[in-house]
Design a protein around this motif. Sequence first.
Motif, short mmCIF file in Angstrom:
data_model
loop_
_atom_site.label_atom_id
_atom_site.label_comp_id
_atom_site.label_asym_id
_atom_site.label_seq_id
_atom_site.Cartn_x
_atom_site.Cartn_y
_atom_site.Cartn_z
N TYR A 334 25.06 3.52 -18.61
CA TYR A 334 23.98 2.94 -19.41
C TYR A 334 23.65 1.53 -18.93
O TYR A 334 24.52 0.66 -18.84
N ILE A 335 22.40 1.32 -18.60
CA ILE A 335 21.86 0.00 -18.32
C ILE A 335 21.16 -0.48 -19.59
O ILE A 335 20.37 0.25 -20.18
N LYS A 336 21.45 -1.72 -20.00
CA LYS A 336 20.84 -2.25 -21.21
C LYS A 336 19.97 -3.46 -20.87
O LYS A 336 20.15 -4.09 -19.83
N GLY A 337 19.07 -3.78 -21.78
CA GLY A 337 18.24 -4.96 -21.60
C GLY A 337 16.99 -4.91 -22.44
O GLY A 337 16.78 -3.98 -23.22
N CYS A 338 16.17 -5.94 -22.30
CA CYS A 338 14.90 -6.02 -23.02
C CYS A 338 13.79 -5.46 -22.16
O CYS A 338 13.80 -5.64 -20.94
N VAL A 339 12.82 -4.81 -22.79
CA VAL A 339 11.73 -4.18 -22.05
C VAL A 339 10.63 -5.20 -21.78
O VAL A 339 10.10 -5.83 -22.70
N SER A 340 10.31 -5.37 -20.51
CA SER A 340 9.15 -6.14 -20.10
C SER A 340 8.21 -5.20 -19.36
O SER A 340 8.54 -4.04 -19.13
#
Length: 811
Positions: A334-340
């Motif tokens: 799983y790669i996590k982060g905020c969507v841009s």
Amino acid sequence: MNFWKTLLGSVMVLAAFTACSDDDTDDGGYKGIPEITVDGGTSTTIAGSLAGGKLEQTVEVVSKGAWELSFENESDATWCTPSPMNGNTGTTQISFTLGQATAERQATLTLTAMGIVEGIPVTKTATIIVKQNEGGTTEVTTNVKAVRDQLTFEQTGKEITESLVLTGIVVSDYVGNNINNHQIMVTDNTTESGAGLMIRFKGYVGNSGTDYNLTRGSIVSFDLKGGTAQSYYGTYQVQFTNADPEIEILDANDNTPEAIEVSDPAKLIDYQSQYVKVYSQPVESIRGEMYYNVSSGYANQTFQTKDGSTFLLSFNSYSKDWASTIAIPAKAGYIKGCVSLNNNAGNISPRNADDLAGMTDDPFTVETPEPEKTTISQITAAGQYEIEAATVVATYTGGFVMSDETASILVFLGYGAENIPAVGDVVSVSGGVTSYGDAFQFAEGATVSKTGTATVEYPNPTEITESNIGGLMEKPVVTYVKMTGTLSVSGNYYNYYNIEFPFETSYTGSISGPNADLNAGSYDGQMVTVEGYFVNNGSKNGGGRYFTVVATKLTPDSSTPIVTFTTQPTAFAASNPEPQTLTYTVTNVEASAVEFAIEGTNADKFTYEKSGETVVVKAVGDNTTDAAYTATLAAQVDGKTLASVELKQNGVGGSTTGGFESMAQFISDGSTSSNPGSLGDGTTANGEAASGFKLGTSKMSGAFESAAVGVTGDKTLGFYAVAWNGKKATLYIKINNGGTINGASTFELNANVGAAGNAPYTLQELGDDDYYTVSISGLTAESTISFSTSENFTAESNSNGRALVCGVQLF
């Protein structure tokens, strides 16, 4: 006897050791760097109900060094009583007793632990937030999705002129700098899409001497009024360019919601500015590279899912300090982060190294589904499709529209793509289809191959009118249309070509990336007729406001006359009014054909004189009445009004009830951000122009002293005053340099929803309850009048000291 003496000596030695340790100074202080925690962390939040009383919950303080407790706002000590207020090294339980309340409130307390290092005092702090609300809960209700749904995100930007308070969770991380240190992403704690928003501040959100310390997971609240809602490269954001709002941190703890699992990368675009995770692996060619592997700018790394769909991990130069030290593993997870957003697709911007830590599984084998061969009309859901023998009927800088015997569809190749086929080419297209603007389109990455040519004949266009535009926008179907309106060209990095329709509508026309041979930029400000294919309503999440067309033909409309005022009149003075010259422009008509008329109740109080493309407007004479004179100057062609401006002459000498502009002596000449401050040009009250001053900030009271009043004798001071939205304020009045107040000089102000955000303000529903009078006797010409939200008439600590004052007059 010797046994008891020995035992007594041992006890005395032990007491000596416990009374004075190596960590104590000679005067009993703590020698060393102090430490302090509250409930195991640097901050904690507790809550009680409006009924008040002693709270069952206590706060555990663990300290090295003596500590003291203080209130951020001393006035909060009148309703919030902690016990004890200080302590020493060790563990202490602090209890709280709250007074009864009728509205929710909050107190912030700071614990300061003290130590001595080489003779120099050193302190450490922790924070306790005490909330009092109806439910006695520490939970904060956020409203990001609800607020976002109320905004219109236009390409050119739209100012937010009404109060709109946003409360949300910060999911970006300024420490990791995954966006930049002027921006935050805020969300609700939900798995629902459309619940994230980008906020860009003028100041810094962290890592700066002027930062707001909006840490990851904190819950913040502020008014969006004064910001600009815009679609910036497709990202929905609110930007503050003149002044930042007053930001309230409701909870400084890490309240980051669980990452939302997204299985289809094509749907990342629906979760912009939200915190997500995707099960994926890096493509083979980048394994072993550092996540940030460029010298400057962005590093975009391609990851793929089990079905072969790809998306980008995006790292900017702000994040290189940590991202350039971590290698991309040959692993899945799983790669996590905020969507841009980038090139009309959703990216993931990891916030820190922890968001990359899930890549621990063995790589998987990609299983790419075969595209379904079909016709355009049979595409009713997102998926992988192949269309054979379709004809290119329109092109633009981002792709093309193709038609088969059943329907038409947009193929998006990316702005600036070099492989866009020509009109008349017969093509086969294979790739992913996604929904954009409530219509289906082939997404970037589709395979296009030319198989022949054909002759293109356009059908009779559907003319866009007030009656049919709504149906098309709600359920977009790719249709050949004709729209007429005024073209405006704007933009910083890319030009936007918008059409203002000549009929009443909430929609705006938009020409998507017009080709150079249309010469669209040369028609800026002109009435034009556009033919082309309507493709979507302009919003990634649907429900957009832009009637988006891929144009095939653009011609100026030379039949419809246009008149535009390029200057606006100001209010005429009550006495000795000066003439004003207004300029205007004409299109598709000669200036000589434009006639003017003055209309309205006070039409006889104004005159005009036309000369070329200017018109000189005059007030007939002095206005000696209490009320202002108002009328409308209308520009007409063949008896039809094409443009108009409002005319006004101020009144004098009477009560100001119903009027919101102040005498010059009572208008602040300070900036809108000073204390006291100006209300700013454009402030209105009940829809009318208003002037005066603002007192106080979120933490300080304010004081305003007028200029010399210039009148003598007995007068009445009249004014409108309101407290900040959701707050209370007390206004104090005093006379300086001669004069006596007869009667009340202290007033409890009502809050007003328009008293929020930044200037200019839009005060609403001011009535008799907001109008105050003060009887004054014995004024001298040198007298001044002071207004303050502090009984000491100074700027001092006061959390409820904000007020707006307007319509100040002496009569």
